[in-house]
Design a protein around this motif. Structure first.
Motif, PDB file in Angstrom:
ATOM      1  N   TYR A   3       0.842  -1.197   0.000  1.00 54.57           N
ATOM      2  CA  TYR A   3       0.000   0.000   0.000  1.00 54.57           C
ATOM      3  C   TYR A   3       0.882   1.254   0.000  1.00 54.57           C
ATOM      4  O   TYR A   3       0.648   2.186  -0.776  1.00 54.57           O
ATOM      5  CB  TYR A   3      -0.936  -0.013   1.221  1.00 54.57           C
ATOM      6  N   ALA A   4       1.909   1.262   0.836  1.00 60.89           N
ATOM      7  CA  ALA A   4       2.830   2.414   0.885  1.00 60.89           C
ATOM      8  C   ALA A   4       3.544   2.578  -0.448  1.00 60.89           C
ATOM      9  O   ALA A   4       3.716   3.703  -0.939  1.00 60.89           O
ATOM     10  CB  ALA A   4       3.834   2.230   2.018  1.00 60.89           C
ATOM     11  N   LYS A   5       3.941   1.458  -1.051  1.00 54.85           N
ATOM     12  CA  LYS A   5       4.616   1.514  -2.360  1.00 54.85           C
ATOM     13  C   LYS A   5       3.678   2.061  -3.440  1.00 54.85           C
ATOM     14  O   LYS A   5       4.098   2.819  -4.311  1.00 54.85           O
ATOM     15  CB  LYS A   5       5.126   0.122  -2.737  1.00 54.85           C
ATOM     16  N   LEU A   6       2.408   1.689  -3.352  1.00 59.15           N
ATOM     17  CA  LEU A   6       1.415   2.180  -4.309  1.00 59.15           C
ATOM     18  C   LEU A   6       1.296   3.703  -4.244  1.00 59.15           C
ATOM     19  O   LEU A   6       1.109   4.364  -5.263  1.00 59.15           O
ATOM     20  CB  LEU A   6       0.058   1.527  -4.032  1.00 59.15           C
ATOM     21  N   LEU A   7       1.417   4.260  -3.056  1.00 54.57           N
ATOM     22  CA  LEU A   7       1.262   5.705  -2.874  1.00 54.57           C
ATOM     23  C   LEU A   7       2.501   6.501  -3.283  1.00 54.57           C
ATOM     24  O   LEU A   7       2.427   7.713  -3.459  1.00 54.57           O
ATOM     25  CB  LEU A   7       0.903   6.024  -1.420  1.00 54.57           C
ATOM     26  N   GLU A   8       3.630   5.816  -3.447  1.00 56.89           N
ATOM     27  CA  GLU A   8       4.862   6.510  -3.853  1.00 56.89           C
ATOM     28  C   GLU A   8       4.717   7.038  -5.278  1.00 56.89           C
ATOM     29  O   GLU A   8       4.153   6.375  -6.139  1.00 56.89           O
ATOM     30  CB  GLU A   8       6.056   5.554  -3.801  1.00 56.89           C
ATOM     31  N   PRO A   9       5.249   8.241  -5.523  1.00 56.14           N
ATOM     32  CA  PRO A   9       5.166   8.784  -6.891  1.00 56.14           C
ATOM     33  C   PRO A   9       6.088   8.010  -7.839  1.00 56.14           C
ATOM     34  O   PRO A   9       7.160   7.548  -7.453  1.00 56.14           O
ATOM     35  CB  PRO A   9       5.631  10.232  -6.731  1.00 56.14           C
ATOM     36  N   ILE A  10       5.623   7.856  -9.061  1.00 60.83           N
ATOM     37  CA  ILE A  10       6.436   7.262 -10.116  1.00 60.83           C
ATOM     38  C   ILE A  10       6.323   8.169 -11.338  1.00 60.83           C
ATOM     39  O   ILE A  10       5.361   8.925 -11.466  1.00 60.83           O
ATOM     40  CB  ILE A  10       6.005   5.814 -10.457  1.00 60.83           C
TER      41      ILE A  10
END
Length: 196
Positions: free
Chosen positions: A156-163
Motif C-alpha cells: 500500500y505504501a509503495k502504491l502511494l509513492e510517486p512514479i
C-alpha cells in the motif's frame, strides 16, 4: 505417356498438345499462387498502415478493457472493495461490477495498469460516488482501509509513492492488451479445471 523416345527426342509428337496444356495449367497455378502471396502482403501492409492511423486513445481503451476484464475475473467471488457487497443489483451494461481504481486514472495515469491499484468494485461505489461528494469520501476511505487489508501495508505504501508519468506507445498498449487477454484466458482455464 510411357512410350520409349527416339534418340534426340524429348517428347512424342502425339503428346505435345497434352504436355503443353499441362505446362500451361502449371504456370497458371504458379501465377495464381504468386498473386495470392502478393495480395496477402498487400493486406498486411494496409492493415499496418491503418493501425498506424488509429488514434492512441483507441489503443489505450483496448488495453484498459483487457486489463479491467482481468481484474474483475481475478477478484471473482470477492466483495466490493468499498462497500463489501457480494451481490449488488444489476445496473445496466456490463453487469454490476467495475474495475475500480483506488488512485484515479485521471489524477494518476501512470498507475492505471498497476494491479494493486485496481480492484473489483460495484458500479454504485465506482460510478455513483462522483455524483455525491459526501459519499465519495466514504467510498474512498473504505477502499483505502480494505485495500490495506488485501495487499498489506508495505505494498500500500509503495502504491502511494510517486512514479514517473508514462507516455504509452501503440506498441506498449498493444502488448498490455495481449498480456492481460492471455492472463484472463489462463485464469478462466484454471477456474474451469478447478471446477472439474
Amino acid at each position: 505417356c510411357k512410350g520409349k523416345l527416339d534418340p534426340g527426342q524429348r517428347i512424342h509428337p502425339e503428346c505435345i498438345d497434352g504436355y503443353a496444356e499441362a505446362q500451361a495449367a502449371k504456370a497458371e497455378r504458379a501465377e495464381a499462387k504468386k498473386a495470392r502471396a502478393a495480395a496477402k502482403v498487400e493486406r498486411a501492409e494496409t492493415k499496418k498502415r491503418l493501425r498506424e492511423l488509429r488514434p492512441i486513445r483507441e489503443f489505450l481503451a483496448d488495453a484498459q478493457a483487457a486489463f479491467n476484464a482481468w481484474v474483475r475475473a481475478r477478484d471473482e467471488g470477492l466483495p466490493c472493495i468499498s462497500c463489501g457487497e457480494l451481490h449488488p443489483p444489476e445496473l445496466g451494461p456490463g453487469g454490476a461490477w467495475d474495475a475500480g481504481h483506488f488512485l484515479s486514472r485521471g489524477a494518476h495515469p501512470e498507475k492505471r495498469f498497476m494491479a494493486d491499484n485496481v480492484h473489483r468494485q460495484c458500479k454504485v461505489c465506482n460510478g455513483g460516488s462522483a455524483k455525491n461528494p459526501a459519499k465519495a469520501l466514504t467510498v474512498s476511505q473504505r477502499y483505502a482501509i480494505e485495500l490495506q487489508h488485501r495487499i498489506g501495508p508495505e505494498r500500500y505504501a509503495k502504491l502511494l509513492e510517486p512514479i514517473p508519468v508514462t507516455k504509452w506507445t501503440r506498441e506498449q498498449l498493444t502488448e498490455i492488451a495481449a498480456t492481460y487477454r492471455a492472463k484472463l484466458k489462463a485464469l478462466k482455464s484454471n477456474s474451469k479445471q478447478g471446477q472439474a
